[in-house]
Every structure is written in C-alpha cells, then in structure tokens.
Write a protein that holds these residues in place. Structure first.
Motif, PDB file in Angstrom:
ATOM      1  N   GLU A  29       0.277  -0.950   0.161  1.00 24.13           N
ATOM      2  CA  GLU A  29       0.006   0.076  -0.115  1.00 24.13           C
ATOM      3  C   GLU A  29       0.566   1.144   0.192  1.00 24.13           C
ATOM      4  N   LYS A  30       1.877   1.215   0.339  1.00 28.56           N
ATOM      5  CA  LYS A  30       3.035   2.185   0.877  1.00 28.56           C
ATOM      6  C   LYS A  30       3.287   3.002  -0.726  1.00 28.56           C
ATOM      7  N   GLU A  31       3.687   1.797  -1.426  1.00 23.05           N
ATOM      8  CA  GLU A  31       3.975   1.778  -2.717  1.00 23.05           C
ATOM      9  C   GLU A  31       2.506   1.870  -3.175  1.00 23.05           C
ATOM     10  N   GLY A  32       1.501   2.002  -3.212  1.00 24.40           N
ATOM     11  CA  GLY A  32       0.347   2.482  -4.600  1.00 24.40           C
ATOM     12  C   GLY A  32      -0.225   0.910  -4.935  1.00 24.40           C
ATOM     13  N   LEU A  33      -0.061   0.485  -4.055  1.00 25.06           N
ATOM     14  CA  LEU A  33      -0.497  -1.081  -5.109  1.00 25.06           C
ATOM     15  C   LEU A  33      -0.920  -1.433  -3.628  1.00 25.06           C
ATOM     16  N   GLU A  34      -2.616  -2.319  -4.428  1.00 29.06           N
ATOM     17  CA  GLU A  34      -3.217  -2.989  -3.500  1.00 29.06           C
ATOM     18  C   GLU A  34      -3.880  -4.176  -4.196  1.00 29.06           C
ATOM     19  N   PHE A  35      -3.647  -5.153  -3.819  1.00 29.41           N
ATOM     20  CA  PHE A  35      -3.826  -6.875  -4.163  1.00 29.41           C
ATOM     21  C   PHE A  35      -4.633  -7.342  -3.730  1.00 29.41           C
ATOM     22  N   TYR A  36      -5.911  -8.620  -4.453  1.00 28.02           N
ATOM     23  CA  TYR A  36      -6.393  -9.268  -4.043  1.00 28.02           C
ATOM     24  C   TYR A  36      -5.643 -10.120  -3.478  1.00 28.02           C
ATOM     25  N   PRO A  37      -6.103 -10.735  -1.796  1.00 26.34           N
ATOM     26  CA  PRO A  37      -4.838 -11.982  -0.909  1.00 26.34           C
ATOM     27  C   PRO A  37      -5.070 -13.117  -1.829  1.00 26.34           C
ATOM     28  N   GLY A  38      -4.628 -13.307  -2.898  1.00 27.59           N
ATOM     29  CA  GLY A  38      -4.272 -14.540  -3.252  1.00 27.59           C
ATOM     30  C   GLY A  38      -3.936 -14.589  -4.806  1.00 27.59           C
ATOM     31  N   THR A  39      -3.070 -15.501  -4.799  1.00 30.53           N
ATOM     32  CA  THR A  39      -2.950 -15.297  -6.347  1.00 30.53           C
ATOM     33  C   THR A  39      -3.271 -16.196  -7.589  1.00 30.53           C
ATOM     34  N   LEU A  40      -2.971 -16.167  -9.218  1.00 25.99           N
ATOM     35  CA  LEU A  40      -2.979 -17.229  -9.845  1.00 25.99           C
ATOM     36  C   LEU A  40      -2.505 -17.560 -10.392  1.00 25.99           C
ATOM     37  N   ASN A  41      -1.773 -18.466 -10.130  1.00 30.93           N
ATOM     38  CA  ASN A  41      -0.880 -19.138 -10.751  1.00 30.93           C
ATOM     39  C   ASN A  41      -0.755 -20.230 -11.741  1.00 30.93           C
ATOM     40  N   ILE A  42       0.327 -19.828 -12.805  1.00 27.85           N
ATOM     41  CA  ILE A  42       0.144 -20.790 -14.221  1.00 27.85           C
ATOM     42  C   ILE A  42       1.503 -21.145 -13.865  1.00 27.85           C
ATOM     43  N   ILE A  43       1.638 -22.430 -14.858  1.00 28.85           N
ATOM     44  CA  ILE A  43       2.333 -23.332 -15.342  1.00 28.85           C
ATOM     45  C   ILE A  43       3.130 -23.338 -16.351  1.00 28.85           C
ATOM     46  N   LEU A  44       3.626 -23.299 -17.119  1.00 32.85           N
ATOM     47  CA  LEU A  44       4.220 -23.199 -18.295  1.00 32.85           C
ATOM     48  C   LEU A  44       5.300 -24.328 -18.417  1.00 32.85           C
ATOM     49  N   LYS A  45       5.400 -24.237 -19.860  1.00 38.56           N
ATOM     50  CA  LYS A  45       6.213 -26.058 -20.739  1.00 38.56           C
ATOM     51  C   LYS A  45       7.665 -26.231 -20.170  1.00 38.56           C
ATOM     52  N   HIS A  46       8.141 -24.046 -20.229  1.00 43.73           N
ATOM     53  CA  HIS A  46       9.308 -23.862 -20.123  1.00 43.73           C
ATOM     54  C   HIS A  46       9.820 -23.375 -18.841  1.00 43.73           C
ATOM     55  N   PRO A  47      10.840 -22.307 -18.319  1.00 43.48           N
ATOM     56  CA  PRO A  47      11.275 -21.664 -17.608  1.00 43.48           C
ATOM     57  C   PRO A  47      11.506 -20.697 -18.016  1.00 43.48           C
ATOM     58  N   VAL A  48      11.123 -19.500 -17.653  1.00 36.59           N
ATOM     59  CA  VAL A  48      11.681 -17.911 -17.853  1.00 36.59           C
ATOM     60  C   VAL A  48      12.333 -17.009 -16.860  1.00 36.59           C
ATOM     61  N   TYR A  49      13.430 -16.708 -17.083  1.00 42.14           N
ATOM     62  CA  TYR A  49      14.168 -17.021 -16.372  1.00 42.14           C
ATOM     63  C   TYR A  49      14.257 -14.890 -16.447  1.00 42.14           C
ATOM     64  N   LEU A  50      13.773 -14.332 -15.111  1.00 41.39           N
ATOM     65  CA  LEU A  50      13.491 -12.977 -15.107  1.00 41.39           C
ATOM     66  C   LEU A  50      14.789 -12.497 -14.430  1.00 41.39           C
ATOM     67  N   ASP A  51      15.173 -11.140 -14.682  1.00 37.19           N
ATOM     68  CA  ASP A  51      16.939 -10.623 -13.961  1.00 37.19           C
ATOM     69  C   ASP A  51      15.652  -9.632 -12.825  1.00 37.19           C
ATOM     70  N   LEU A  52      15.838 -10.441 -11.717  1.00 41.24           N
ATOM     71  CA  LEU A  52      15.590  -9.465 -10.565  1.00 41.24           C
ATOM     72  C   LEU A  52      16.344  -8.038  -9.598  1.00 41.24           C
ATOM     73  N   LYS A  53      16.945  -7.771 -10.813  1.00 43.83           N
ATOM     74  CA  LYS A  53      17.623  -6.320 -10.827  1.00 43.83           C
ATOM     75  C   LYS A  53      17.009  -5.667 -11.554  1.00 43.83           C
ATOM     76  N   GLN A  54      16.034  -6.262 -12.377  1.00 39.55           N
ATOM     77  CA  GLN A  54      15.113  -5.221 -12.947  1.00 39.55           C
ATOM     78  C   GLN A  54      12.805  -5.162 -12.333  1.00 39.55           C
ATOM     79  N   ALA A  55      13.325  -5.820 -11.153  1.00 37.58           N
ATOM     80  CA  ALA A  55      11.524  -5.692 -10.584  1.00 37.58           C
ATOM     81  C   ALA A  55      11.356  -4.580 -10.273  1.00 37.58           C
ATOM     82  N   ASP A  56      10.384  -4.542 -10.654  1.00 39.65           N
ATOM     83  CA  ASP A  56       9.567  -2.603 -10.635  1.00 39.65           C
ATOM     84  C   ASP A  56       9.541  -2.537  -8.945  1.00 39.65           C
ATOM     85  N   PHE A  57       9.969  -3.734  -8.728  1.00 36.29           N
ATOM     86  CA  PHE A  57       9.413  -3.570  -6.718  1.00 36.29           C
ATOM     87  C   PHE A  57      10.124  -5.330  -6.175  1.00 36.29           C
TER      88      PHE A  57
END
Length: 167
Positions: A29-57
């Motif tokens: 909330e301090k960052e201006g984000l409001e989330f529903y208390p739960g997640t949607l879980n999606i499985i892919l057939k291959h990995p996705v490598y995200l650069d943690l240094k590029q995260a928005d938060f």
C-alpha cells in the motif's frame, strides 16, 4: 523492448502467494499497490528467467514484482526464493479467475516485457530439464520434490560461494 507472450495452464496453488500478500500488504500500500489476497498460479512448459535487478518492486530482497498482463489484464508476477522458473505467481487488484474470461485453463496468455529477462545460459537450462521437464506440476503435488530441489539449489549456492571466496 517488446513484450514476450507465453501460454500456460492454471493450477491450484499452495497458499504461498496469499501469505506473502497478507504479510506485505501495508508495504504494498505504501508503494501504491493494492492486491487481492491470493495469486493465480500458472505453469509454463519451459522456464522463464527474470532478472531480479529489473524488478519493479522488491521487498526484503526476497520477494520481487514484475509488471505483466494475463489475458490483457494488468497485473504483477511475484517471484520468491525457490520458486521454479516455469511457475508464474500472478498478483492483481482482483481475483483474476473470476475477473478474466478464460477459454480454458490451459490457454492462459501472459505478456511480459522483454526488459525483465536474463539471458538463459546452459547451466540453468540443464538444471531445469533434469529436475522439472515433464514434471512441471510436481511443485504443487507435495513438499517432497520441492524439498529435494530446494536442498540442491542451496547446495549449489554454497558451492558457488566457496569457489568465489577462494579466487
């Protein structure tokens, strides 16, 4: 950079995302984000490598949020320790399963900015194929397999740190 589109399948989660949302709700909330208390879980057939240094938060250098869209609805991908690279935990301001029209649970479209990606190297791809290929949903079937892979990841990290400290 343009967006990269992935297609995955929805799977019932284990409650990890919900506990993270509840724990960090005031910080979101301090960052201006409001989330529903739960997640949607999606499985892919291959990995996705995200650069943690590029995260928005990031929170406690442990939980990372990346902007994305699921079936064109704006949301965030939540990354956390030991989350397999083919699993996407999606957070949004609403319960996505009831908000978005899904043709079926196996054709969920996820758009992710190309700026977030790490270049995939051989080692993580080999590791992923050894432990997750054709076993993509095992992360949600019980704790034993996740425990084993987590221990291997911890061991790999310790070996890397030892080698880096010797040079």
């Amino acid at each position: 950079m343009s967006e990269i589109i992935y297609t995955g399948s929805i799977v019932q989660g284990r409650g990890i995302g919900k506990s993270v949302i509840e724990k960090y709700q005031s910080r979101f909330e301090k960052e201006g984000l409001e989330f529903y208390p739960g997640t949607l879980n999606i499985i892919l057939k291959h990995p996705v490598y995200l650069d943690l240094k590029q995260a928005d938060f990031s929170f406690d250098d442990t939980w990372y949020l990346f902007q994305a869209k699921v079936n064109n609805y704006p949301c965030y991908l939540l990354r956390f320790p030991k989350c397999p690279d083919h699993i996407l935990e999606v957070v949004a301001d609403t319960r996505l399963k009831s908000r978005i029209e899904f043709e079926n649970e196996h054709g969920v479209k996820v758009d992710i900015s190309g700026n977030y990606f790490l270049k995939a190297t051989l080692k993580p791809n080999i590791f992923w194929r050894l432990f997750w290929w054709k076993r993509e949903s095992w992360f949600y079937k019980g704790n034993r397999y996740q425990f084993l892979v987590g221990k291997l990841l911890d061991f790999n990290k310790k070996v890397k740190n030892l080698l880096m400290n010797k040079s």
